[in-house]
Design a protein around this motif. Structure first.
Motif, mmCIF file in Angstrom:
data_model
loop_
_atom_site.group_PDB
_atom_site.id
_atom_site.type_symbol
_atom_site.label_atom_id
_atom_site.label_comp_id
_atom_site.label_asym_id
_atom_site.label_seq_id
_atom_site.Cartn_x
_atom_site.Cartn_y
_atom_site.Cartn_z
ATOM 1 N N UNK A 91 23.129 5.615 -31.424
ATOM 2 C CA UNK A 91 22.713 6.960 -30.972
ATOM 3 C C UNK A 91 22.480 6.965 -29.425
ATOM 4 N N UNK A 92 22.221 8.167 -28.669
ATOM 5 C CA UNK A 92 21.884 8.253 -27.415
ATOM 6 C C UNK A 92 20.745 7.412 -27.247
ATOM 7 N N UNK A 93 20.737 6.421 -26.215
ATOM 8 C CA UNK A 93 19.344 5.914 -26.057
ATOM 9 C C UNK A 93 18.272 6.849 -25.419
ATOM 10 N N UNK A 94 17.182 6.569 -25.833
ATOM 11 C CA UNK A 94 15.957 7.518 -25.272
ATOM 12 C C UNK A 94 15.674 7.148 -23.676
ATOM 13 N N UNK A 95 16.045 5.872 -23.380
ATOM 14 C CA UNK A 95 15.845 5.173 -22.027
ATOM 15 C C UNK A 95 16.944 4.369 -21.562
ATOM 16 N N UNK A 96 17.440 4.598 -20.319
ATOM 17 C CA UNK A 96 18.658 3.982 -19.880
ATOM 18 C C UNK A 96 18.073 3.469 -18.401
ATOM 19 N N UNK A 97 18.405 2.166 -18.253
ATOM 20 C CA UNK A 97 18.145 1.596 -16.995
ATOM 21 C C UNK A 97 19.065 0.754 -16.512
ATOM 22 N N UNK A 110 18.124 6.142 -3.832
ATOM 23 C CA UNK A 110 19.245 6.211 -2.637
ATOM 24 C C UNK A 110 18.676 5.710 -1.584
ATOM 25 N N UNK A 111 17.412 5.516 -1.224
ATOM 26 C CA UNK A 111 17.000 4.901 -0.001
ATOM 27 C C UNK A 111 16.700 3.268 -0.043
ATOM 28 N N UNK A 112 15.985 3.128 -1.262
ATOM 29 C CA UNK A 112 15.506 1.866 -1.828
ATOM 30 C C UNK A 112 16.514 1.395 -2.511
ATOM 31 N N UNK A 113 17.569 0.620 -2.047
ATOM 32 C CA UNK A 113 18.747 0.145 -3.023
ATOM 33 C C UNK A 113 18.278 -0.887 -4.017
ATOM 34 N N UNK A 114 17.015 -1.576 -3.953
ATOM 35 C CA UNK A 114 16.589 -2.391 -5.056
ATOM 36 C C UNK A 114 15.822 -1.987 -6.135
ATOM 37 N N UNK A 115 15.646 -0.454 -5.980
ATOM 38 C CA UNK A 115 14.974 0.091 -7.054
ATOM 39 C C UNK A 115 15.915 0.364 -8.192
ATOM 40 N N UNK A 116 15.390 0.275 -9.532
ATOM 41 C CA UNK A 116 16.270 0.261 -10.645
ATOM 42 C C UNK A 116 16.644 1.868 -10.960
ATOM 43 N N UNK A 117 17.623 2.197 -11.309
ATOM 44 C CA UNK A 117 17.752 3.652 -11.802
ATOM 45 C C UNK A 117 17.516 3.706 -13.322
ATOM 46 N N UNK A 118 16.460 4.577 -13.378
ATOM 47 C CA UNK A 118 15.770 4.607 -14.802
ATOM 48 C C UNK A 118 15.998 6.194 -15.231
ATOM 49 N N UNK A 119 16.479 6.579 -16.408
ATOM 50 C CA UNK A 119 16.563 7.938 -16.802
ATOM 51 C C UNK A 119 16.106 7.912 -18.062
ATOM 52 N N UNK A 120 15.667 9.159 -18.422
ATOM 53 C CA UNK A 120 14.972 9.421 -19.862
ATOM 54 C C UNK A 120 15.774 10.671 -20.522
ATOM 55 N N UNK A 121 16.095 10.376 -21.844
ATOM 56 C CA UNK A 121 16.620 11.407 -22.575
ATOM 57 C C UNK A 121 15.921 12.825 -22.731
ATOM 58 N N UNK A 122 16.345 13.819 -22.213
ATOM 59 C CA UNK A 122 15.686 15.032 -22.179
ATOM 60 C C UNK A 122 16.365 15.921 -23.312
ATOM 61 N N UNK A 123 17.649 15.947 -23.473
ATOM 62 C CA UNK A 123 18.527 16.973 -24.287
ATOM 63 C C UNK A 123 19.439 16.338 -25.107
#
Length: 148
Positions: A91-97, A110-123
């Protein structure tokens, strides 16, 4: 009639949207392995019309999160002694890192390159995710996953 033998031990990735099998094959780098792999494309399916299947004669680690993003309808069968030991419906994961990347140039990622890109499923119906930091909405498309 095309006949593909069953596998003794390994993984079968089934119910792949037609045409996506080669993308998964390439993502898993199955062209570099030394064990048997079958990529079957455009197989008739009552449910999907056409589908792709990948049979892997080896037990491998698979990132279900990425495969769920590619096609949330995939079924993964773990085969042991020619029988299905475990069946996993994706299924679509609820959180993607650290898989998707935020496109907002003002986002902290975009500024702090060490920061992980974290997304949460909204739709789930639209496949949309929201950036945890700047709340930018990103619609997941398979071709986007291959661009980084």
């Amino acid at each position: 009639m095309l006949t593909i033998a069953s596998i003794k031990n390994g993984v079968v990735i089934d119910h792949i949207k037609s045409g996506y099998g080669i993308k998964i094959y390439n993502y898993l780098r199955l062209n570099k392995v030394d064990y048997s792999v079958a990529l079957i494309m455009n197989v008739y399916s009552e449910k999907l019309g056409k589908k792709d299947i990948i049979k892997i004669e080896n037990n491998i680690d698979i990132d279900f999160t990425v495969l769920g993003l590619i096609d949330p309808n995939i079924t993964i069968n773990i085969i042991q002694n020619e029988n299905i030991k475990e069946k996993v419906n994706l299924h679509l994961p609820s959180k993607v890192e650290s898989i998707l990347r935020c496109k907002n140039p003002r986002c902290v990622t975009s500024i702090e390159k060490y920061m992980p890109h974290v997304f949460h499923l909204t739709d789930e119906s639209k496949g949309e995710y929201k950036c945890e930091y700047c709340e930018e909405i990103l619609k997941v498309e398979v071709d986007y996953l291959w661009n980084f």
